[in-house]
Design an enzyme around this catalytic site. Sequence first.
Site, PDB file in Angstrom:
ATOM      1  N   GLY A 180      56.023  -1.056  20.134  1.00 38.70           N
ATOM      2  CA  GLY A 180      56.364  -1.492  21.496  1.00 38.70           C
ATOM      3  C   GLY A 180      57.022  -0.274  22.071  1.00 38.70           C
ATOM      4  N   THR A 181      56.539   0.215  23.145  1.00 38.68           N
ATOM      5  CA  THR A 181      56.658   1.657  23.344  1.00 38.68           C
ATOM      6  C   THR A 181      56.640   2.051  24.795  1.00 38.68           C
ATOM      7  OG1 THR A 181      55.741   2.589  21.349  1.00 38.68           O
ATOM      8  CG2 THR A 181      54.844   3.457  23.355  1.00 38.68           C
TER       9      THR A 181
END
Lengths: 255, 230
Positions: free
Chosen positions: B16-17
């Site tokens: 998750g970035t």
Amino acid sequence: MSGAGSGYDLSVTTFSPEGRVFQVEYAGKAVDNGVPSVGVACKDGAILAVEKPEETKMMLPGSNRRIFTVAKHVGMAVPGKLPDGRQIVSRAQQECENYKRFYGNTIPTKVLSDRLANYCHAFSLYWHLRPLGSAALTASYDDNGPHIYLSETNGVSYRYYGIAVGKGRQGIKTELERLKLGNMTCREALKTVCKCLIKQRDDQGSKKFEIEMAWICDESDRQFVRVPEDVAKEAEDAAKREIEQEDEDSSDMES
Amino acid sequence: AMATSAMVGQGEVLTGTTIMACTFDGGVVLGADSRTSSGNYVANKVADKITKVCDKVYLCRSGSAAHTQAVAGYANLYLNQHAIELGEKGVSVKSAATIVKEIAYTNKEWMNAGMIVAGWDKAQGGQVFAVPMGGTLMEVPFAVGGSGSIYINAFVDKNWRAGMTRDECKAFVRKAVSLAISRDGSSGGVIRTVTVDAAGQNKEMVPGDQVARYQDEHLPTLGSNAPIFT
């Protein structure tokens, strides 16, 4: 001729004591004795030309095409056995398509000719196959300029400024070596190529010939296409006139 | 959307970035945060999400860490073979992006990977290709990806301009990633950048305490090096 192999030429999986594979060499002979084919790389493009004798008056001109478009930026002439040649063209078309699908770019000519050479070579490794009796004379024009490659039936592939295969190739090669092809445009070179092909004919006048010409150049928008009919005719006529002129000049000198 | 917490039960590790890549005059800058999360647990605080796939071409990875690492591995394999066949002529950024796309599209049923391919080649200079989930391939002047990207879409749209210098572009990327980090819980850690141009490639990092903070995030502390933005 026959018996030259003396028993070592019966299968493609047999070497002779001198280290030759005769069946592969014989396949090369199919190209050597085939229709004369020429490829030249000029300043603004590359040309392929094949001279076909009229086999029978009943055949439509333009039959038995020898030059094929393999991809937009690449074309190929197949001297030697035409059915074998069609096999190579089909393979080349697949290679181009797969390369584009997988890498997103058009296939560089060197990669294509290497792959075709490997393809031809594979046929010389198995007893149950025979080598292909046709070579692949490739013309292309990309960011690195015009290219002419010859992928031979034995598996080698080289790049040339100009090359001829088939009947009369020695004479044509000698003529080509005299030219500065890098300084000529395709239009200029077209006439010279026709001249080379016409000159090497044994019996001039009696037999009919058809010269199939195709090019990829600035004029053709860097697409590989047949030379337009009017341009081709103009080149052939100009070539014939020059030859007649040279004959007159030389006969003048003799007398 | 991104990978779900439903997968966390199986130990799925997600990136998750925030990832992005940007062209500038003469090359590209790739940027990413460094947080790898597994649900609420931060599995890696200092992850490197910018992976080299071949000389002068990098891949930004978001989505499943496993999937994107596998894609990067395959891409690297195919591109190495391709480089050998091409010889002197180097691998183009387009080829690298096309290969990544082929893998993503062919396996779209099983894949959870949003990626950005960016690099420099002699023929076309700096290029950025987006390969979002599903396996599309788009050449774009700049791209953002990952869960944090939604918070900075408008920011990058407004502030990117053609013809930036290398330093301007790097500052732009760092600012954008720091803004995403400040709002996205799945993004954080350090800001990594890779700058690729004719001269070569340069990997840099902004340490966590130097990442810009905004508004309420910024607590007045003595000795902090964090730049103050209002």
